[in-house]
Design a protein around this motif. Structure first.
Motif, PDB file in Angstrom:
ATOM      1  N   VAL A  22      80.967  24.533  57.002  1.00  7.78           N
ATOM      2  CA  VAL A  22      81.708  25.128  55.907  1.00  7.78           C
ATOM      3  C   VAL A  22      83.055  25.554  56.471  1.00  7.78           C
ATOM      4  CG1 VAL A  22      79.675  25.869  54.608  1.00  7.78           C
ATOM      5  CG2 VAL A  22      80.655  27.408  56.327  1.00  7.78           C
ATOM      6  N   ARG A 146      79.990  22.989  50.950  1.00 10.68           N
ATOM      7  CA  ARG A 146      79.962  24.206  50.140  1.00 10.68           C
ATOM      8  C   ARG A 146      78.536  24.740  50.093  1.00 10.68           C
ATOM      9  NH1 ARG A 146      83.233  20.663  47.595  1.00 10.68           N
ATOM     10  NH2 ARG A 146      81.609  19.959  46.153  1.00 10.68           N
ATOM     11  N   GLU A 149      75.151  23.854  47.760  1.00 11.40           N
ATOM     12  CA  GLU A 149      75.400  22.624  47.019  1.00 11.40           C
ATOM     13  C   GLU A 149      74.939  21.444  47.866  1.00 11.40           C
ATOM     14  OE1 GLU A 149      79.178  22.110  45.120  1.00 11.40           O
ATOM     15  OE2 GLU A 149      79.507  24.277  44.955  1.00 11.40           O
ATOM     16  N   THR A 152      76.757  18.093  48.734  1.00  6.92           N
ATOM     17  CA  THR A 152      77.953  18.011  49.582  1.00  6.92           C
ATOM     18  C   THR A 152      77.607  17.613  51.010  1.00  6.92           C
ATOM     19  OG1 THR A 152      77.919  20.378  50.165  1.00  6.92           O
ATOM     20  CG2 THR A 152      79.150  19.732  48.184  1.00  6.92           C
ATOM     21  N   LYS A 212      78.104  35.491  52.351  1.00  9.92           N
ATOM     22  CA  LYS A 212      77.963  34.042  52.368  1.00  9.92           C
ATOM     23  C   LYS A 212      76.635  33.661  53.007  1.00  9.92           C
ATOM     24  CE  LYS A 212      82.272  33.350  50.942  1.00  9.92           C
ATOM     25  NZ  LYS A 212      82.615  32.686  49.677  1.00  9.92           N
TER      26      LYS A 212
END
Length: 245
Positions: A22, A146, A149, A152, A212
């Motif tokens: 990320v 991301r 998700e 991705t 996060k």
């Protein structure tokens, strides 16, 4: 080469297990040309480093804990190729419960496929060095761009991080951290951590940035201290690694 096109689900493992880049960017450089994916029948996604024409190095947790595993890449037309491993070797120091029990673990495994990988793949130069705090390290993998998700995954990305030593110097582990939420996440376990153009560690774990799911510390297993094991396994398969001493 016999291609096995399977029906393995391409999903992500929990953040405490397989780890993705990320905050990084797509990379088509040398690291991408020596990296593939490893998929598991339980939906796990990992990355791996090519160390011989038919052998990849990855994290041990990427090839244990599921009924089946496949080495994965896309062919020249973009079609997925899934290859059944012909052999694997898990480092004897690997402990599947290391995180929950806070025990040391050498999270490495070698996986051999029956035929050579396509010629576009290159064997990665492996380094015996142990970068210290403040040094640059590049982390790469096919994981999430991301968080949360899964779609991705599948594109090789890298991020430029700095070596940190949150628990003091280690002769087994390499830690790194980026600016902001940046680093490994789901899908990047088994991918390269490179310094000065050589792969010095294999990503094994990452922690979450505040708010996060990933993006704080990226941890890897240093290859130098495990050189004897790597060389012994490869010698048993009549293969050799490319070490930059």
């Amino acid at each position: 080469m016999k291609h096995v096109i399977g029906s393995l689900l391409v999903l992500a493992l929990p953040a405490t297990s397989a780890q993705a880049i990320v905050g990084g960017s797509e990379d088509q450089g040398p690291l991408s040309r020596s990296s593939v994916m490893v998929l598991s029948s339980n939906g796990g996604v990992c990355s791996a480093v090519v160390v011989a024409p038919d052998v990849v190095l990855t994290a041990a947790h990427c090839v244990t804990g599921a009924a089946e595993h496949r080495v994965h890449f896309r062919d020249e037309t973009g079609e997925p190729v899934l290859i059944v491993p012909s052999a694997k070797a898990v480092n004897p120091g690997y402990d599947a419960k290391a995180i929950e029990t806070r025990r040391r673990s050498i999270d490495l495994a070698l996986v051999r496929v029956r035929d050579k990988l396509p010629g576009r793949f290159e064997t990665a130069p492996l380094g015996v060095g142990q970068p210290r705090a403040g040094r640059d390290v590049v982390v790469g993998g096919y994981g999430l761009a991301r968080i949360d998700e899964p779609k991705t995954t599948g594109t090789f990305r890298t991020a430029d991080l700095k070596v940190v030593e949150p628990y003091g110097p280690s002769s087994i582990l390499l830690w790194s951290r980026g600016t902001g939420a940046m680093g490994a996440c789901q899908g990047d376990s088994g991918g390269p951590m490179a310094a000065d153009g050589t792969v010095v560690a294999i990503t094994s774990w990452s922690s979450a940035a505040k708010g996060k799911g990933c993006g704080d510390i990226t941890q890897g297993i240093l290859l130098g201290p495990q050189r004897r094991w790597i060389d012994q396994v490869l010698a048993g398969w009549n293969r050799t690694a490319r070490w930059n001493d």
